[in-house]
Design an enzyme around this catalytic site. Structure first.
Site, PDB file in Angstrom:
ATOM      1  N   ILE A   1       0.846  -1.203   0.000  1.00 28.34           N
ATOM      2  CA  ILE A   1       0.000   0.000   0.000  1.00 28.34           C
ATOM      3  C   ILE A   1       0.882   1.255   0.000  1.00 28.34           C
ATOM      4  CG2 ILE A   1      -1.933   1.180   1.123  1.00 28.34           C
ATOM      5  CD1 ILE A   1      -2.582  -1.548   2.490  1.00 28.34           C
TER       6      ILE A   1
ATOM      7  N   PHE B   1      12.399  -3.125   5.094  1.00 33.45           N
ATOM      8  CA  PHE B   1      12.393  -4.096   3.995  1.00 33.45           C
ATOM      9  C   PHE B   1      12.190  -5.525   4.491  1.00 33.45           C
ATOM     10  CE2 PHE B   1      15.109  -0.544   2.473  1.00 33.45           C
ATOM     11  CZ  PHE B   1      14.158   0.005   1.622  1.00 33.45           C
TER      12      PHE B   1
ATOM     13  N   PHE C   1       2.406   3.315   7.565  1.00 30.81           N
ATOM     14  CA  PHE C   1       2.039   1.988   7.065  1.00 30.81           C
ATOM     15  C   PHE C   1       2.839   0.877   7.763  1.00 30.81           C
ATOM     16  CE2 PHE C   1       1.488   4.694   3.202  1.00 30.81           C
ATOM     17  CZ  PHE C   1       0.166   4.407   2.919  1.00 30.81           C
TER      18      PHE C   1
ATOM     19  N   LYS D   1       1.351  -7.737   9.490  1.00 26.73           N
ATOM     20  CA  LYS D   1      -0.065  -7.808   9.098  1.00 26.73           C
ATOM     21  C   LYS D   1      -0.645  -9.215   8.917  1.00 26.73           C
ATOM     22  CE  LYS D   1       0.653  -7.629   4.132  1.00 26.73           C
ATOM     23  NZ  LYS D   1       0.211  -7.148   2.843  1.00 26.73           N
TER      24      LYS D   1
ATOM     25  N   SER E   1      -7.490  -1.419  10.168  1.00 23.71           N
ATOM     26  CA  SER E   1      -8.012  -2.540   9.388  1.00 23.71           C
ATOM     27  C   SER E   1      -9.438  -2.873   9.805  1.00 23.71           C
ATOM     28  CB  SER E   1      -7.117  -3.762   9.635  1.00 23.71           C
ATOM     29  OG  SER E   1      -7.732  -4.916   9.121  1.00 23.71           O
TER      30      SER E   1
ATOM     31  N   TYR F   1      -3.375  -9.756  15.708  1.00 27.76           N
ATOM     32  CA  TYR F   1      -3.152  -8.656  14.757  1.00 27.76           C
ATOM     33  C   TYR F   1      -4.236  -7.590  14.933  1.00 27.76           C
ATOM     34  CZ  TYR F   1      -3.531  -6.262  10.223  1.00 27.76           C
ATOM     35  OH  TYR F   1      -3.657  -5.316   9.239  1.00 27.76           O
TER      36      TYR F   1
ATOM     37  N   LYS G   1      -4.172  -3.439  16.199  1.00 31.72           N
ATOM     38  CA  LYS G   1      -4.729  -2.295  15.453  1.00 31.72           C
ATOM     39  C   LYS G   1      -5.758  -1.553  16.316  1.00 31.72           C
ATOM     40  CE  LYS G   1      -2.592  -2.697  11.481  1.00 31.72           C
ATOM     41  NZ  LYS G   1      -1.703  -1.681  10.943  1.00 31.72           N
TER      42      LYS G   1
END
Ligand code: NAD
Ligand code: UD1
Length: 359
Positions: free
Chosen positions: A23, A44, A101, A105, A145, A169, A173
């Site tokens: 994204i 990365f 971001f 995830k 999310s 997860y 969030k």
């Protein structure tokens, strides 16, 4: 004599954490095209630095490298975050806003490695907010999310629907959203915050030059279908055909990555002219599609066959989930425009043109 009036355009600088990811890369491209300078911070862990070359190429901007600073590092490294803010100030480009971001995830991974998720997602965000505050940067867009809603009581899901995550997860969030709530209440600081609750982002840049290239094996539907189509996987396993839906398969709200990326631009433009506020926004199309609908559409638009079989339901899955996106439509200068056909066509184009991702 006619006097010409010149407007001095001062480019704003945006820190994009996780900007090399799926994204983040599509959003970074749009940010550049809109005239923002970027500082991309990414470890990365789940992306390839080569994506920056594609972002530069697709931007079509001459000497665009001068407008992107790429920093390899970890969001949990507070000293590094401080150096990044200092560096931007010294270069007369103080950071005006952050799009956050960077994070982990995978639902299944989060159940196996909860410490990592709490540390990277929650602690990483706290450190980022602390450094922002110290540097008088109070504008942030955060990747939340739809998973925070858990099993929906009513559909479509509204921002005021119950928050009831059913996995680690989702818990992280939801916890970050709570932190945002507390932070936004501090009267002496003028925080401008948007949390975007993404539904199911899919697809790729329409040129096929940028797309999803995860290093951690994905178990999401679209990457899996693409891998079956290219012959890397034998067949798609559809998790259940006895769900209470019209064709027995699960329903989700898939949104094209370019529409999702645009929602960040619209959020940023909105925040940059707002006074302090916190907004939580659903980012979806508002349309639910079944797994079988996806398979059939993918086959039709790409003229190929996706072998599949039905298997047991996947643990933690829910039957139906789709967004009420009216709040986002009313606050932002944004609406999704890409169709399911576009999502299927662009996913396949990316996969076909880049069978090994950016490698
Ligand atoms: P992604 O994995 O492609 O991108 C995340 C990026 O963050 C990667 O480039 C990764 O290398 C980087 N990263 C990971 N840990 C880091 C760390 N500790 N420090 C610095 N960088 C780190 O994922 P994405 O699909 O682009 O998702 C971006 C954000 O949106 C994530 O926060 C994710 O939870 C959220 N989100 C994604 C989806 C989805 O389906 N893709 C849905 C809802 C929410
Ligand atoms: C999953 C996560 C969600 C996360 C989202 C990110 C779970 C339980 N949920 O959502 O928290 O925010 O990814 O995109 O993991 N399917 C198959 N076969 C496959 C893969 C998927 O039938 O090989 C089905 C699933 O059962 C589901 C649908 O396709 O009904 C979509 O799956 P997926 O892409 O994993 O997304 P979500 O389950 O919605």
């Amino acid at each position: 004599m006619v006097r010409k009036s010149f407007t001095l355009t001062i480019m704003k600088t945006i820190l994009v954490t996780g900007g090399a990811g799926f994204i983040g890369s599509h959003t970074s491209l749009l940010l550049l095209k809109k005239g923002f300078n970027l500082i991309i911070l990414d470890s990365f862990l789940n992306s390839n630095p080569k994506v920056i070359e594609r972002i530069s190429e697709l931007s079509g901007i001459k000497n665009v490298q001068k407008r992107i600073e790429l920093i390899k590092g970890d969001i949990r490294d507070q000293k590094l975050l401080e150096r990044i803010f200092d560096f931007a100030k010294i270069n007369n480009n103080p950071i005006d806003a952050v799009i956050h971001f960077a994070g982990l995830k995978s639902v299944s991974d989060s159940l196996e490695n909860p410490f990592d998720y709490w540390e990277v997602n929650v602690l990483g965000t706290i450190k980022l907010l602390q450094v922002m505050e110290k540097n008088n940067c109070f504008t942030i867009i955060f990747s939340s999310s739809a998973t925070i809603y858990g099993v929906p009581k009513d559909l479509p899901l509204k921002e005021i629907s119950d928050i009831n995550p059913v996995n680690t997860y989702g818990e992280t969030k939801a916890a970050i959203e709570k932190i945002f709530r507390d932070v936004s209440k501090v009267k002496s600081k003028k925080w401008r915050m948007i949390t975007l609750r993404y539904f199911n982002p899919v697809g790729a840049h329409p040129t096929g030059k940028m797309g999803e290239d995860p290093l951690i094996e994905p178990n999401n539907l679209f990457p899996y279908i693409s891998q079956v189509a290219i012959g890397r996987k034998e067949k798609l396993r559809i998790f259940g055909n006895n769900w209470p839906t019209f064709d027995g398969t699960c329903i989700r709200d898939y949104i094209h990555i370019m529409d999702l990326a645009e929602s960040h631009i619209a959020s940023l433009e909105f925040l940059l002219k707002s006074s302090s506020l916190l907004l939580n926004l659903n980012i979806g199309t508002g349309i639910g599609r079944s797994v079988l609908e996806i398979v059939k559409t993918f086959e039709k638009v790409n003229n190929l066959v996706i072998p599949y079989s039905f298997v047991e339901r996947r643990e933690g899955d829910i039957a139906v989930n789709y967004a009420d996106n009216k709040k986002a439509l009313s606050f932002l200068n944004w609406r999704p425009i890409y169709t399911l056909e576009d999502m299927c066509r662009d996913s396949w184009k990316w996969q076909k043109m880049n069978p090994n991702g950016y490698k």
